[in-house]
Each structure stands twice: as C-alpha cells, then as structure tokens.
Scaffold this motif. Structure first.
Motif, short mmCIF file in Angstrom:
data_model
loop_
_atom_site.label_atom_id
_atom_site.label_comp_id
_atom_site.label_asym_id
_atom_site.label_seq_id
_atom_site.Cartn_x
_atom_site.Cartn_y
_atom_site.Cartn_z
N ASP A 114 0.86 -0.97 -0.18
CA ASP A 114 -0.15 0.23 0.25
C ASP A 114 0.91 1.44 -0.03
N ASN A 115 1.92 0.97 0.80
CA ASN A 115 2.82 1.82 0.31
C ASN A 115 4.21 1.34 0.37
N PHE A 124 1.21 4.68 -3.88
CA PHE A 124 0.36 4.83 -2.56
C PHE A 124 -1.06 4.37 -3.52
N PRO A 149 8.60 4.06 4.56
CA PRO A 149 7.73 2.13 4.76
C PRO A 149 8.61 1.07 4.72
N GLU A 177 -9.62 3.52 2.09
CA GLU A 177 -8.58 4.21 1.68
C GLU A 177 -7.70 5.17 1.05
N ASN A 209 -3.09 2.59 4.58
CA ASN A 209 -2.55 1.79 4.32
C ASN A 209 -2.40 0.17 4.68
N ASP A 226 -2.21 -1.42 10.21
CA ASP A 226 -2.46 -0.06 9.47
C ASP A 226 -2.37 1.24 9.60
N THR A 247 -1.33 7.70 6.47
CA THR A 247 -0.77 9.17 5.96
C THR A 247 -1.78 10.24 5.74
#
Length: 766
Positions: free
Chosen positions: A374-375, A459, A476, A637, A658, A679, A682
């Motif tokens: 996710d990132n 992302f 990350p 998201e 994320n 999770d 950001t």
C-alpha cells in the motif's frame, strides 16, 4: 466550479479534419455552450475512460454520439480477446461505432423519448434524501453489474431499479440543468464540433519534434520508434503553450503538414501495416485526472534528446520487425541504441514512467495493484553502477533472459508459457546476483540523484494507485530499487505490451510476471542492507503463504557479499530510510513534517497560523498503527479532507489508509493476508488519488474536535457514523458536486498542468 475543465471541454472537442463536420445548430441551445458543461459537471466523473458505465463516455461530443455498449472492457475471465473500442482511435463517426455494436442513447424510439432522456427523468423524479446514506439495494463501485439496457429494455430496468436513474446514486441535476438537457434531446440532440488548433508556438514545436522522430536513416528510425513507444501514453504540453492544450504521439499514414490519418493498432508496437509517420495530435475531450499522465516538451527537452540519442558514434544499418518476439524483448529490439542513452532518458523522466505502469491509464486494476504494497518508496540505480549499462559482455548474457510473457494468449498454454518465462527471469536473477557479487559493495553513490525524479512515493488505494515526487510519509515497510533492466521491463510489460481488451491468458501472464518484477525490485534493494540481515528482512516481507511463493517462484538472494552502507543492524530498513531523508534533503520534492514530526511542531512552516494549527492537530492521526487508532479500520483507502479557513481560504489534504499485508505474492485471497492491526494513515497536502473514496468538509476551527472524535470513535460504528453525519460529504449531500469539483479546482490552483476531473466510481456510501 471547475471553469477550466468546462473551458477545456469546449477547446478539446477537436479531431483534425477527420472529425470536423458542418456545425449543426439549434436556435436556442448549443452543445458546446449549454450541454457539455452539464456533462462535465454531473456525468464525466463516472462516464470516462475504459470503466465508463456501458462504455458511455460523456467527455466529448464524439463519445455522446457513439453511445453505449453491453460489452464490458474489464472482463478478466474471457477466453478470447475482444475488439478494441478506444474513443477517437478505433472508429470515426457515429455510423462506424454502430457497426461495432454501440447503440444510441440520443435517438427517440417512435413515441418513446431517447434512452438518455428517460434515464435522466427516472433520476430526477426520485431524488435522494439530503446527505443520508443510500438505500442498501443500490449497488455501487466495481461490484455493480454492467446492466446497460437497450432502449426497448428501459421499462424493465426502471421497474426493477426505480431509484437508479441518472446521475446514479448522487445528488442529481438541478431543475434548470434537467430542463436544458431534455430540451436538447427533444430537439434531436444536435452537436457541433470545434476542433482545437495549436497556437503558433505549439505548431512550431510540433514541427520540430515530428521532424526529429521522422528523420531518414535506419539509426534515426530506430530512435524514433523507441521514443514513440515510450511516449505514446503521454499528455504532451509545450513550453509557452496554451493552458489546457495537450497532445499525444500517434502513428499516421500521412506526413507532417497533412491531416492525421491514424493507424489504430492494438498496441503501439504492433505492425503498422503500411508506411507511417510519427505525429502529434491534440488530446480530445474533457481532461480527466486518471488518464492524465503529463509530459513536458520544449527546447531544453529537445536538446537533451538530441544529446542522448544523436550525438554518439553508434549506428545501425537494419531495422527490427514488429512480431511477437520483438514485443517480448525490447532489449533485443533496441540493442543498437546505447543502453546508457535509453536508461538516462527514462531516469530524467522517472516519475512519468512509473506513473504509466502504477497509476494507469487502464482505470481499473485490483488484479494488477494487489501485487504491490500500500505504500513504498522507489529509488533508481546510478547508470555508472548499472552492470547492464557499463559491461557489454554482461549485457550480451543478460539480454536473451529479459523476454517477457503475454504475446501468446492461448489459454491452454498459459502455465507452460508462465514457467518458461519465470525460468528465464530466474536465470537472469542468478546471473545478476553473481555478477554484482564481483563488484564493489553498494554505497550511497549506487543511487541515482540526478534530479527530483530520483525519489518517488507510491500509494496503493486497493484498485488504483498514485505516484508522487519525493519521499512522502513515514519510512515504509519496503522499498524498490530499479536498475535499467527492471525499469524497462516493468514499463513494457505493464504499459506497452498490456492489452486491456485481452483475454484471461494475456492478463494472467502479465499479472504473474509483475509479481516477479516486484520481487526483483525488492531484491535489488536488499543488497543495500547488511548481508546477515537480508534473509530476515525478506522473511518479514513474505510471511506465511509468502514463503511458499519464495520456494516456488523466486531465486535465492545474496546473503554473503557486504553492503557499503553503515546501518543499524537491528532496524536496518528504518535507519536506511532516515539516512536517505537526511542525505537527499535538497533533492526531496516532498518535505513532510506532518508524518515525520521530530519535534514539537508538526506542520509546514510556510502556512499561516490557522493552518499550522490545523496540521498540528491532524498530525495526531498519522504514523500510528491501527492497534492504537482503531478508527482506521472504518476508513476507506483514500479520504479527502477539505479544511475551510477564515476569509474564504481552504486547504485540501489526502488521508490515505495503508493496509498492512503478510505478503502480496498471490493473485487471489488478498483479504486473508491483511494485518489490520498494523494499518497506518498518511496525511499529505493535496489530492493524491484520482479516485476519492470519501470527503470531509471541516471548518478550521473544528479540526481539533474532528481529531478528538476520530480518536474516541475507536471501532464504534455509531460514533464514526456521527462523524460522517457532522462533517462528511455523502453522495446525497446538496452541495456534493460543489465540494467534489473543488478538489479539482484545488489541483488547478496548486499544480495546474496536472488538473483534471476526478473519478467518483469509488466514492463510498459511508
């Protein structure tokens, strides 16, 4: 709102001579003045790109007249590829589209009004309850079936779905807009075309660039082909050009100075079928953000291209063909062009290239995006440290192993094809590991730092993704390190060679190879880590079922040769990220005190006092795992926060969830690999998604109360619903469109070249 997009919709309804026709007129109504602006305001957010419902694209007169189709573009399980139906490419004019199976939504059917008129009437007579949740029976997003009733099927549709007129499940047309459209439809839906004309400055630069790509000679033709295949997705804009003017590269049967006669092949590297010329033609229709991948051209760029490709002493006397083998291995196809020139061109424009295969423009992609986390941050290898660029012997050994699957789409052969290409890739990884083991240990000089494209943040928002310059967010879990073979393969596999209209075999082979690409980028990065920690880091990336994938499809990593970096052995990845931020401060395009707050002040220093307070409050939500901020589990998201300050000021922030995964190594079963307690959020200024999932509009004076409520909500759905009711902009909000389009206006004000209408197909019913 969004006056620029309305203006653009006027200007970009071109088409060159092939599209122009005598204007049709109505004494009281104009398509350009009265109709397209309504479509731009209320319809394009759902009806654009390949995922337009029923392929009804309302961003231009051509799309409106083309009409609808029952055949979905996205149908991953189909056994046969379907004909391509790209607007402005694959047919010209209404009759040509009828032959391809599209049906009119504008024509009256005897005593029955046009299908569009009836759909709009159904929506207008069943308005939504203001700012209330939608009824559960209205299915939204990617789960919605592609119903697409024909005109004679409308009554059955309306009976089964009485609350699903148009615009679908959103605050609809005003009375005036509804009346204007119905008058236009009753008058026969006349349209007029207004082809765009390049300005004098644009025309001069177009002539220079077309002359460059069409230079005579084998070497020149090879460079022209390589540049075209790398720029065909770009929305080109010129130095000194007109705002809202964008152009794209095409192959034409006609040379410069004549109207474009487009060669519409399935892929840009398919056989053209005749002599051709590379041409720049204006982008048509309303600019939508999700397909708007921009690329600047001007005198300096022209000089740079000439320096890279035309100043050396290399040459070729023969040209490669366009068959499947040439598509599968661009390293063989273009091996005569110096590798350093090819790689450096891609590095100079790294954000553009990563956007082409991460962001789009396929417009729907959970099956593709579930291969990435996710990132993460993306870095690039310095050409002087890239063995493929510097060592001709190694390049000769590696090139045959860099072929990619997807050219043969026989369903029965998919597994054997996959194994063959997987084995080639793994042979290459073994070759690379052994070759790099002989080189000096990698150090900070291994990383390219030529311009602000050198550091990128990616992302993922479930079924879409975004790319931004700079290092955004907390350090990350993973990072990718691209060298030239990896960057070029990723671009060709996911952009040049990918066919959104292809069958299940083609799409499966593409997706599976993307998994190997991600693994390769991670393995490249691992060489920067302490040798004795690489195995443990890899195990953390590939937990549980991921270990099966490591055994089945991946090669061993180098756990012996040292790294030249001095990193904390207990937290090597995080230490690397923090040191990278320190070393690249002058290059980093995205300083981020909100997510990486190291002191008492967690806001941008350039903001005024009220927005420094806003950012200070919002920073309490970020860089905390869901185990400590339970409300993360209720957020989609990509949430947008619109903060209203005093004196009409406002700022927009993206609040990105994320999702943590035990691994991202498999095509199916993603939900089983979630790690929800890990999770994070950001928060970053601006709009970091083409597909907002929800929006909050919050007065600056109430931001602290909003944050308090979010922290208190934990996993209490009732408390979260009260947050939505107080500050949320639901699809049924009376000012939904005002707030939604203000996101685009904010992009226009802060980064005008990137502005475009956002997509609301993923806007959730919170």
């Amino acid at each position: 709102m969004v006056q620029r997009f309305i203006a653009a919709s006027f200007a970009l309804l071109l088409g060159g001579a092939a599209w122009a026709q005598a204007p049709q007129s109505s004494p009281s109504i104009s398509y350009t003045r009265d109709i397209q602006p309504i479509f731009t305001q209320k319809c394009v957010a759902c009806h654009a790109c390949n995922d337009a419902a029923c392929q009804l694209n309302l961003g231009s007169a051509e799309g409106v007249q083309r009409g609808a189709s029952k055949v979905p573009v996205y149908q991953g399980e189909r056994s046969e590829a379907v004909p391509t139906t790209r607007l402005f490419y694959d047919a010209q004019g209404e009759e040509a589209w009828r032959k391809k199976g599209f049906y009119s939504v504008l024509d009256a059917q005897g005593s029955q009004a046009a299908l569009m008129a009836r759909m709009l009437e159904l929506g207008h007579k069943t308005p939504l309850t203001p700012n209330a949740k939608l009824p559960d029976e209205i299915v939204l997003g990617l789960e919605r079936n592609n119903m697409c009733p024909l005109p004679h099927e409308f009554d059955a549709y309306a009976g089964a779905h009485p609350k699903e007129g148009m615009p679908l499940a959103v605050t609809g047309l005003t009375d005036q807009e509804h009346q204007t459209l119905q008058r236009w439809l009753a008058a026969g839906a006349p349209v007029e075309y207004q082809p765009i004309q390049p300005s004098a400055s644009e025309a001069s630069q177009i002539a220079e660039w077309e002359a460059l790509l069409n230079r005579p000679g084998a070497s020149e033709a090879l460079v022209g082909r390589w540049l075209y295949e790398h720029l065909f997705l770009a929305h080109i804009y010129f130095t000194g050009g007109e705002p809202g003017h964008f152009f794209q590269w095409v192959r034409s049967r006609t040379p410069s100075g004549q109207p474009v006669d487009l060669i519409a092949t399935r892929r840009p590297n398919d056989p053209p079928g005749s002599d051709f010329y590379y041409r720049l033609m204006p982008v048509q229709g309303v600019i939508v953000h999700k397909t708007h991948i921009t690329y600047p051209m001007g005198p300096q760029k022209l000089k740079r291209v000439k320096q890279l490709f035309y100043s050396g002493d290399w040459q070729t006397t023969s040209l490669p063909g366009y068959g499947p083998q040439r598509r599968a291995n661009p390293f063989e196809t273009f091996e005569a062009i110096p590798a350093v020139a090819r790689y450096q061109f891609m590095l100079d424009n790294a954000e553009y290239f990563v956007r082409t295969f991460i962001r789009g423009p396929v417009c729907r992609g959970q099956i593709a995006t579930d291969v990435i986390r996710d990132n993460f941050w993306a870095l690039f290898q310095e050409p002087a440290h890239d063995r493929y660029v510097t060592d001709a012997v190694y390049r000769g050994q590696a090139t045959p192993l860099l072929a990619m699957p997807g050219q043969i789409d026989d369903v029965g052969s998919v597994l054997s094809l996959w194994r063959a290409y997987r084995n080639k890739r793994n042979d290459y990884e073994t070759l690379r590991r052994e070759a790099y083991a002989e080189m000096p240990p990698p150090s900070w000089s291994t990383l390219w730092a030529g311009n602000d494209n050198a550091l990128l943040s990616i992302f993922r928002h479930f079924d879409s993704a975004s790319v931004s310059k700079g290092l955004i967010g907390d350090v990350p879990t993973t990072m990718w390190l691209f060298d030239y073979p990896l960057l070029e393969r990723t671009y060709y596999q996911l952009a040049v060679n990918f066919d959104v209209f292809g069958n299940v075999s083609h799409q499966l082979q593409t997706r599976l190879y993307f998994d190997l690409i991600r693994n390769g980028a991670e393995v490249n990065f691992l060489r920067l880590m302490p040798a004795e920690k690489r195995g443990a880091i890899l195990d953390d990336w590939y937990q549980n079922s991921g270990k099966v994938k490591m055994w089945l499809d991946y090669t061993d990593i180098d756990t012996d040769t040292p790294s030249g970096l001095q990193l904390d052995k207990h937290h090597a990845e995080r230490d690397f990220g923090l040191k990278l931020l320190q070393r690249t401060a002058s290059l980093n395009a995205a300083p981020d005190p909100i997510n990486r707050c190291t002191g008492a002040y967690c806001s941008r220093p350039q903001m005024n006092a009220q927005f420094r307070d806003v950012e200070q409050s919002l920073s309490r939500l970020v860089s905390r795992p869901a185990a400590g901020l339970k409300v993360i589990g209720q957020l989609p998201e990509a949430t947008l926060l619109r903060i209203e300050g005093q004196g009409g000021q406002r700022q927009v922030y993206s609040l990105l969830r994320n999702r943590a995964h035990s691994n991202v190594a498999f095509l199916l079963g993603e939900a089983y690999r979630y790690q929800p307690g890990l999770d994070t959020l950001t928060l970053y200024p601006g709009v970091l998604s083409s597909y907002p999932n929800f929006m909050f509009n919050i007065p600056a004076s109430e931001v602290a109360a909003f944050v308090d409520a979010m922290e208190a909500a934990r996993d209490d759905t009732g408390k979260f619903e009260r947050i939505v009711e107080r500050w949320g902009i639901r699809r049924s909000h009376p000012q939904f469109w005002q707030y939604f389009h203000d996101l685009s206006t904010f992009i226009e004000e802060t980064d005008p070249v990137e502005a475009g209408v956002l997509d609301m197909n993923r806007y959730e019913n919170l």
